[in-house]
Design a protein around this motif. Structure first.
Motif, PDB file in Angstrom:
ATOM      1  N   GLN A 126       0.878  -1.410  -0.138  1.00  0.00           N
ATOM      2  CA  GLN A 126       0.036  -0.124  -0.036  1.00  0.00           C
ATOM      3  C   GLN A 126       0.926   1.465  -0.016  1.00  0.00           C
ATOM      4  N   ILE A 127       1.909   1.223   0.674  1.00  0.00           N
ATOM      5  CA  ILE A 127       2.781   2.421   0.834  1.00  0.00           C
ATOM      6  C   ILE A 127       3.385   2.468  -0.489  1.00  0.00           C
ATOM      7  N   GLY A 128       3.847   1.498  -1.284  1.00  0.00           N
ATOM      8  CA  GLY A 128       4.418   1.628  -2.694  1.00  0.00           C
ATOM      9  C   GLY A 128       3.283   1.930  -3.610  1.00  0.00           C
ATOM     10  N   ASN A 129       2.083   1.676  -3.282  1.00  0.00           N
ATOM     11  CA  ASN A 129       1.117   2.049  -4.320  1.00  0.00           C
ATOM     12  C   ASN A 129       0.871   3.451  -4.076  1.00  0.00           C
ATOM     13  N   ASP A 130       0.949   4.214  -3.029  1.00  0.00           N
ATOM     14  CA  ASP A 130       0.673   5.652  -2.745  1.00  0.00           C
ATOM     15  C   ASP A 130       1.793   6.271  -3.180  1.00  0.00           C
ATOM     16  N   ASN A 131       2.850   5.746  -3.548  1.00  0.00           N
ATOM     17  CA  ASN A 131       3.996   6.487  -4.152  1.00  0.00           C
ATOM     18  C   ASN A 131       4.707   6.122  -5.384  1.00  0.00           C
ATOM     19  N   GLN A 132       3.602   5.423  -6.124  1.00  0.00           N
ATOM     20  CA  GLN A 132       3.758   5.122  -7.634  1.00  0.00           C
ATOM     21  C   GLN A 132       4.696   3.976  -7.815  1.00  0.00           C
ATOM     22  N   TYR A 133       5.042   3.123  -6.713  1.00  0.00           N
ATOM     23  CA  TYR A 133       5.748   2.050  -6.858  1.00  0.00           C
ATOM     24  C   TYR A 133       4.826   0.622  -7.297  1.00  0.00           C
ATOM     25  N   THR A 134       5.272   0.075  -8.153  1.00  0.00           N
ATOM     26  CA  THR A 134       4.579  -1.195  -8.460  1.00  0.00           C
ATOM     27  C   THR A 134       4.713  -2.370  -7.803  1.00  0.00           C
ATOM     28  N   ARG A 135       3.951  -3.365  -7.689  1.00  0.00           N
ATOM     29  CA  ARG A 135       3.887  -4.519  -6.829  1.00  0.00           C
ATOM     30  C   ARG A 135       5.090  -5.347  -7.127  1.00  0.00           C
ATOM     31  N   GLU A 136       5.404  -5.256  -8.548  1.00  0.00           N
ATOM     32  CA  GLU A 136       6.411  -6.163  -8.952  1.00  0.00           C
ATOM     33  C   GLU A 136       7.924  -5.587  -8.659  1.00  0.00           C
ATOM     34  N   TYR A 137       8.025  -4.171  -8.592  1.00  0.00           N
ATOM     35  CA  TYR A 137       9.269  -3.400  -8.056  1.00  0.00           C
ATOM     36  C   TYR A 137       9.490  -3.833  -6.424  1.00  0.00           C
ATOM     37  N   ILE A 138       8.403  -4.051  -5.599  1.00  0.00           N
ATOM     38  CA  ILE A 138       8.527  -4.491  -4.278  1.00  0.00           C
ATOM     39  C   ILE A 138       8.781  -5.710  -4.108  1.00  0.00           C
ATOM     40  N   ASP A 139       8.299  -6.776  -4.881  1.00  0.00           N
ATOM     41  CA  ASP A 139       8.424  -8.175  -4.893  1.00  0.00           C
ATOM     42  C   ASP A 139      10.137  -8.584  -5.327  1.00  0.00           C
ATOM     43  N   GLN A 140      10.633  -7.906  -6.271  1.00  0.00           N
ATOM     44  CA  GLN A 140      12.090  -7.932  -6.672  1.00  0.00           C
ATOM     45  C   GLN A 140      12.979  -7.458  -5.344  1.00  0.00           C
ATOM     46  N   ILE A 141      12.665  -6.620  -4.623  1.00  0.00           N
ATOM     47  CA  ILE A 141      13.312  -6.218  -3.512  1.00  0.00           C
ATOM     48  C   ILE A 141      13.266  -7.082  -2.572  1.00  0.00           C
ATOM     49  N   LEU A 142      12.002  -7.919  -2.091  1.00  0.00           N
ATOM     50  CA  LEU A 142      11.711  -8.831  -1.149  1.00  0.00           C
ATOM     51  C   LEU A 142      12.559  -9.980  -1.590  1.00  0.00           C
ATOM     52  N   THR A 143      12.540 -10.610  -2.760  1.00  0.00           N
ATOM     53  CA  THR A 143      13.428 -11.800  -3.356  1.00  0.00           C
ATOM     54  C   THR A 143      14.775 -11.573  -3.028  1.00  0.00           C
ATOM     55  N   SER A 144      15.259 -10.388  -3.521  1.00  0.00           N
ATOM     56  CA  SER A 144      16.909 -10.178  -3.340  1.00  0.00           C
ATOM     57  C   SER A 144      17.232 -10.219  -1.839  1.00  0.00           C
ATOM     58  N   ILE A 145      16.475  -9.666  -0.945  1.00  0.00           N
ATOM     59  CA  ILE A 145      16.608  -9.711   0.611  1.00  0.00           C
ATOM     60  C   ILE A 145      16.614 -10.966   1.087  1.00  0.00           C
ATOM     61  N   LYS A 146      15.711 -11.789   0.625  1.00  0.00           N
ATOM     62  CA  LYS A 146      15.450 -13.205   0.999  1.00  0.00           C
ATOM     63  C   LYS A 146      16.488 -14.025   0.687  1.00  0.00           C
ATOM     64  N   ARG A 147      17.131 -13.706  -0.598  1.00  0.00           N
ATOM     65  CA  ARG A 147      18.515 -14.360  -1.223  1.00  0.00           C
ATOM     66  C   ARG A 147      19.398 -14.347  -0.485  1.00  0.00           C
ATOM     67  N   LYS A 148      19.849 -12.861   0.015  1.00  0.00           N
ATOM     68  CA  LYS A 148      20.922 -12.561   0.597  1.00  0.00           C
ATOM     69  C   LYS A 148      21.039 -12.952   1.862  1.00  0.00           C
ATOM     70  N   GLN A 149      19.718 -13.128   2.698  1.00  0.00           N
ATOM     71  CA  GLN A 149      19.811 -13.687   4.119  1.00  0.00           C
ATOM     72  C   GLN A 149      20.053 -15.416   4.000  1.00  0.00           C
ATOM     73  N   LEU A 150      19.518 -15.829   2.869  1.00  0.00           N
ATOM     74  CA  LEU A 150      19.716 -17.462   2.709  1.00  0.00           C
ATOM     75  C   LEU A 150      21.200 -17.465   2.387  1.00  0.00           C
ATOM     76  N   LEU A 151      21.857 -16.851   1.687  1.00  0.00           N
ATOM     77  CA  LEU A 151      23.318 -16.985   1.337  1.00  0.00           C
ATOM     78  C   LEU A 151      24.184 -17.025   2.478  1.00  0.00           C
ATOM     79  N   LYS A 152      23.755 -15.939   3.400  1.00  0.00           N
ATOM     80  CA  LYS A 152      24.469 -15.665   4.531  1.00  0.00           C
ATOM     81  C   LYS A 152      24.315 -17.119   5.655  1.00  0.00           C
ATOM     82  N   LYS A 153      23.185 -17.467   5.652  1.00  0.00           N
ATOM     83  CA  LYS A 153      22.927 -18.575   6.376  1.00  0.00           C
ATOM     84  C   LYS A 153      23.837 -19.586   5.909  1.00  0.00           C
TER      85      LYS A 153
END
Length: 318
Positions: A126-153
């Motif tokens: 919702q915060i992204g939508n209110d500031n013209q960010y797409t859901r896909e944009y947010i999903d890419q960041i979410l996937t990237s952070i999850k991947r980095k956390q997994l590699l760190k483990k």
């Protein structure tokens, strides 16, 4: 001596000036403990009790469950808005991602229930939508952070060294420049552009030389004796401390024992510097330059080249 109420405190966690405490005593005991700590310290504490076993601490909502464990949720103040840097604003991509990096890291690092997790991810969308960010944009960041956390483990022992370079942001050049820098393992950190105000004006209050930190020389008014010192604080205040000999110094001892005096005009600034380690080297350099002078008040035993580890390191590299 046994500390009062020590056994009543199960948990005591502090962040800056906020304290989270788990208390097992009665409300009366807690009020007495609260009065006691307010009487012992100059700072004044305020006390906030939980409501329905729930209390807000920083950006967390903490609830004590019936089985004596905690559940967590994200807490937002009623005055908080969803405003962040809009997608079409002229800022570098890394600055635009910063808000989502924070929100998603918090989402993944707090043990939320499945329901609260979904509620929070919907809020981020919702915060992204209110500031013209797409859901896909947010999903890419979410996937990237999850991947980095997994590699760190998986590979916790591998340290990833990053090199950064700071340049102003230019939209047409940014992506191309970053691709070039990637070949040399450099990441671009974007600084802001200089404005016309920055170029024409300097609005910073300029400190007087005696109000700065650095290395100084103070001469005695009644004899050729002199003292070399350094301070990370205001030089004028340090000069006054020497006159009062509080804390004790070689100059202060000389003035007291010889019944001599000095004045502020006798203070000469040798180097202006704020970094403690640079100050230490500069002070030792000035003392060693004058080590043969019989009028130097500094104790040379602390500054001999043979015993000084810093000069040992310098000599070993020559």
């Amino acid at each position: 001596m046994k500390l009062p109420y020590k056994d009543n405190i199960i948990m005591w966690k502090r962040y800056v000036d906020d304290i989270f405490c788990v208390w097992t005593g009665t409300d009366k005991d807690l009020d007495e403990f609260f009065k006691m700590i307010n009487s012992k310290f100059k700072i004044k504490f305020t006390l906030e009790h939980p409501t329905s076993n729930t209390i807000n601490f920083l950006d967390l909502k903490v609830t004590l469950n019936n089985n004596n464990d905690f559940s967590f949720d994200i807490y937002r103040k009623p005055t908080q808005t969803n405003t962040i840097i809009p997608y079409h604003s002229y800022h570098s991509p890394s600055i635009k991602r910063a808000a989502f990096n924070f929100l998603i890291h918090r989402l993944l690092n707090i043990p939320l229930s499945a329901e609260d997790y979904q509620k929070e991810i919907n809020m981020i969308y919702q915060i992204g939508n209110d500031n013209q960010y797409t859901r896909e944009y947010i999903d890419q960041i979410l996937t990237s952070i999850k991947r980095k956390q997994l590699l760190k483990k998986i590979y916790p022992h591998i340290a990833i060294r990053k090199h950064f370079i700071s340049i102003p942001y230019y939209e047409d050049l940014h992506q191309h420049t970053q691709q070039i820098m990637n070949k040399y393992d450099y990441t671009i950190m974007n600084s802001r552009h200089r404005t016309l105000e920055n170029l024409l004006l300097n609005n910073k209050n300029k400190k007087k030389p005696e109000e700065q930190s650095g290395v100084y020389n103070i001469n005695c008014s009644d004899c050729p004796a002199f003292y070399i010192g350094m301070t990370t604080r205001n030089m004028k205040k340090r000069f006054n401390e020497h006159q009062k000999n509080q804390p004790r110094s070689a100059l202060g001892n000389h003035l007291n024992e010889s019944n001599h005096n000095t004045k502020f005009e006798n203070l000469k600034i040798l180097h202006k510097e704020s970094n403690y380690y640079k100050l230490t080297l500069l002070e030792q350099h000035e003392i060693l330059k004058n080590k043969d002078s019989q009028h130097l008040l500094n104790e040379m035993s602390d500054f001999t080249i043979r015993d000084n580890s810093i000069f040992k390191l310098i000599n070993s590299r020559q």
